[in-house]
Write an enzyme that holds these catalytic residues in place. Structure first.
Site, PDB file in Angstrom:
ATOM      1  N   GLU A  94      68.598  47.656  39.673  1.00 16.07           N
ATOM      2  CA  GLU A  94      68.603  46.187  39.849  1.00 16.07           C
ATOM      3  C   GLU A  94      69.122  45.526  41.054  1.00 16.07           C
ATOM      4  OE1 GLU A  94      65.567  44.863  35.628  1.00 16.07           O
ATOM      5  OE2 GLU A  94      68.016  44.257  36.016  1.00 16.07           O
ATOM      6  N   CYS A 107      73.594  40.219  44.143  1.00 15.71           N
ATOM      7  CA  CYS A 107      74.888  41.340  43.667  1.00 15.71           C
ATOM      8  C   CYS A 107      73.821  42.170  43.690  1.00 15.71           C
ATOM      9  CB  CYS A 107      74.620  40.051  42.435  1.00 15.71           C
ATOM     10  SG  CYS A 107      75.380  41.295  40.929  1.00 15.71           S
ATOM     11  N   CYS A 114      75.226  53.066  33.172  1.00 15.15           N
ATOM     12  CA  CYS A 114      76.710  52.336  33.692  1.00 15.15           C
ATOM     13  C   CYS A 114      77.715  53.694  32.968  1.00 15.15           C
ATOM     14  CB  CYS A 114      77.549  51.461  33.410  1.00 15.15           C
ATOM     15  SG  CYS A 114      78.371  51.191  33.730  1.00 15.15           S
ATOM     16  N   CYS A 118      80.850  49.127  28.014  1.00 13.37           N
ATOM     17  CA  CYS A 118      81.307  47.368  27.369  1.00 13.37           C
ATOM     18  C   CYS A 118      79.586  47.158  26.167  1.00 13.37           C
ATOM     19  CB  CYS A 118      81.373  46.748  28.392  1.00 13.37           C
ATOM     20  SG  CYS A 118      82.371  47.105  30.117  1.00 13.37           S
ATOM     21  N   CYS A 121      77.638  44.286  27.834  1.00 17.46           N
ATOM     22  CA  CYS A 121      77.357  44.360  28.913  1.00 17.46           C
ATOM     23  C   CYS A 121      75.793  44.768  28.436  1.00 17.46           C
ATOM     24  CB  CYS A 121      77.903  44.932  29.876  1.00 17.46           C
ATOM     25  SG  CYS A 121      76.852  45.388  31.305  1.00 17.46           S
ATOM     26  N   LEU A 222      87.825  41.108  33.514  1.00 12.41           N
ATOM     27  CA  LEU A 222      89.214  41.467  32.519  1.00 12.41           C
ATOM     28  C   LEU A 222      88.461  40.691  30.577  1.00 12.41           C
ATOM     29  CD1 LEU A 222      92.443  41.603  31.727  1.00 12.41           C
ATOM     30  CD2 LEU A 222      92.643  38.639  32.373  1.00 12.41           C
ATOM     31  N   HIS A 223      87.812  39.686  30.299  1.00 14.97           N
ATOM     32  CA  HIS A 223      87.250  39.430  29.334  1.00 14.97           C
ATOM     33  C   HIS A 223      87.692  39.697  27.622  1.00 14.97           C
ATOM     34  CE1 HIS A 223      83.995  39.139  32.456  1.00 14.97           C
ATOM     35  NE2 HIS A 223      84.401  40.848  32.366  1.00 14.97           N
ATOM     36  N   ASN A 298      76.440  35.356  28.275  1.00  7.82           N
ATOM     37  CA  ASN A 298      74.690  35.688  28.901  1.00  7.82           C
ATOM     38  C   ASN A 298      74.338  36.442  27.648  1.00  7.82           C
ATOM     39  OD1 ASN A 298      74.312  33.553  31.125  1.00  7.82           O
ATOM     40  ND2 ASN A 298      75.043  35.791  31.875  1.00  7.82           N
ATOM     41  N   CYS A 341      75.278  37.052  35.063  1.00  5.16           N
ATOM     42  CA  CYS A 341      76.311  38.219  34.467  1.00  5.16           C
ATOM     43  C   CYS A 341      75.398  39.075  32.857  1.00  5.16           C
ATOM     44  CB  CYS A 341      77.391  37.457  34.763  1.00  5.16           C
ATOM     45  SG  CYS A 341      78.649  38.346  34.281  1.00  5.16           S
TER      46      CYS A 341
END
Length: 352
Positions: A94, A107, A114, A118, A121, A222-223, A298, A341
Site C-alpha cells: 500500500e 507515503c 514487516c 511493533c 502497527c 521513538l514512541h 489510530n 499512521c
C-alpha cells in the site's frame, strides 16, 4: 513470477547500448528505451510507441518488465487517497497520497509486510514476504504522483518512507530508489531535501546513512522515552536501545547535518504521563533533532491501545513547550479508510 529473464530496469544505459549493438540496432535506441523506463514512466513494452512492433517483441522475448499496477483505490473524506499496488509476482503493498493546501505528500512502502512486529502497527502483525526492488519503489512514487496530478492538478512536493516495512532493512533498494527519484536527467528530479526516511531505529544502518553522506531527512519512530516501555512495544529496542540510538543519530548528524525528527505516538495510560514527557525532553536534548512529531494513536483491531483524552494530550504538549522542545501535534489523515499512521495492512475492504 520468475521468468528467468533479466529485469530490463536493472540494466544501466551502457548495458542497454551493448544489447542494441549486438542486435545490430542504432545506439540511440538504447536512449529511447531508457527514457521510456525512467522519464516517460512506461509500464510495459507496448507503451514504447516510437519503437517498431518487431523491436518491442524482441525486448519482450529478451527481458522481463515487472512493473507495479494499481490494484484498488480508496478515497477518504479528508482528501487522502490510499492505493493498493499489485506486484508482478502477485504481492500487495500500500501507498498513500496525503494532500494539504501547502503540499502533496506520498507515503510509500519499502517492504511487503514487516519483520519488526511493533505492537501498535497493523503492518507489524503481517509476515515480511520480501523487500521491494528499487524500481518497484520508484513505481509507487510515479503512480502516486500521477494520482496527485490527476486529482489535485499538482505534482508531489514531498515523499515519506513511512508506509509498510522498515526502510533501513532494505537499505540498498531504498537508496537506489531515492537516487532515481532525485535524478534530474533520468528520473523525477525531486530534491532530496523533500524526502524523509523513517526508521524504527536500526542503529547500525543509521550510522551507515551518515557514512554514505545521504542528503535526505531522517525520522525516528521513538514512541517511548525509556527502554523498559520501548522494549514492550518495539522489540527492535532490545538490540538497538535508546543509548545506542542516540549515538547513531549524533553520528548521522555529524556526517550529514541533515534534519532529524522524532515521531512519538501517544498511547493512553502508557506513554502519556508527565514523567514520560520529561524523559522525552531529556532525549531531545541529547540529539540535534529539529522536531518532535506528537502523533495521535489510530486504533487497529490487533492491539488494545487507546488514544489519550484531549486534556492529557494538551498537558503533554505543554510540558514539551515549557522545556523549549520544538514539538508539533500531528492529526492523522485518512483514518476512515485505514490510511493513517500504523494502519496499513492490505485489508480486503478496498474497493477495486
Amino acid at each position: 513470477m520468475n521468468t528467468g529473464k533479466k529485469n530490463i530496469r536493472h540494466l544501466s544505459l551502457s548495458e542497454l547500448e551493448q544489447y542494441f549493438e549486438v542486435l545490430g540496432e542504432k545506439k540511440f535506441r538504447a536512449r529511447q528505451v531508457y527514457e521510456w523506463l525512467w522519464q516517460k514512466h512506461a509500464h510495459s513494452f507496448d507503451d514504447m510507441t516510437n519503437l517498431s512492433k518487431e523491436l518491442r517483441q524482441r525486448l519482450v522475448d529478451a527481458f522481463s518488465f515487472p512493473a507495479l499496477k494499481v490494484d484498488a483505490t480508496q478515497y477518504s473524506a479528508d482528501g487522502t487517497i490510499k492505493s493498493r499496488f499489485r506486484t508482478a509476482d502477485a504481492h500487495l503493498v500500500e501507498g498513500v497520497l496525503i494532500p494539504t493546501d501547502e503540499r502533496k505528500t506520498a507515503c510509500v512502502s519499502s517492504q511487503i509486510g514487516c519483520s519488526l512486529s511493533c505492537k501498535f502497527c497493523a503492518t507489524g502483525y503481517m509476515a515480511r514476504k520480501r523487500n521491494l526492488d528499487y524500481d518497484e519503489i520508484y513505481d509507487e512514487v510515479v503512480l502516486l504522483n500521477q494520482q496527485s496530478e490527476q486529482t489535485y492538478g499538482k505534482k508531489l512536493s514531498n515523499i515519506v518512507f513511512m508506509g509498510m516495512g522498515e526502510p533501513l532493512l532494505n537499505y540498498k533498494n531504498v537508496l537506489k530508489a531515492i537516487e532515481r527519484i532525485t535524478n534530474p536527467d533520468d528520473g523525477l528530479g525531486m530534491s532530496p531535501r523533500r524526502i524523509t526516511v523513517s526508521t524504527a531505529g536500526v542503529a547500525k544502518m543509521i550510522k551507515q546513512l551518515g557514512d554514505d553522506k545521504v542528503k535526505f531527512k531522517l525520522a525516528v519512530s521513538l514512541h517511548a522515552a525509556n527502554d523498559v516501555k520501548r522494549n514492550e512495544i518495539m522489540p527492535i529496542n532490545e538490540s538497538n536501545n535508546i543509548k545506542v540510538l542516540i549515538e547513531a543519530l549524533n553520528h548521522f548528524y555529524k556526517q550529514t547535518g541533515n534534519e532529524i525528527t522524532f515521531e512519538y505516538i501517544l498511547f493512553k495510560d502508557f506513554n502519556d504521563s508527565r514523567k514520560d514527557a520529561e524523559e522525552l525532553v531529556k532525549i531531545y536534548r541529547q540529539v540535534p533533532a529539529d522536531l518532535v512529531n506528537i502523533i495521535e494513536y489510530n486504533p487497529i483491531e490487533q492491539a488494545l491501545f487507546a488514544k489519550p483524552e484531549e486534556d492529557a494530550i494538551q498537558e503533554f504538549m505543554s510540558i514539551l513547550e515549557k522545556n523549549k522542545v520544538n514539538a508539533r501535534l500531528r492529526r492523522s489523515r485518512g483514518k476512515d479508510i485505514d490510511a493513517a499512521c500504523g494502519q496499513l495492512a492490505n485489508k480486503d475492504q478496498l474497493a477495486s
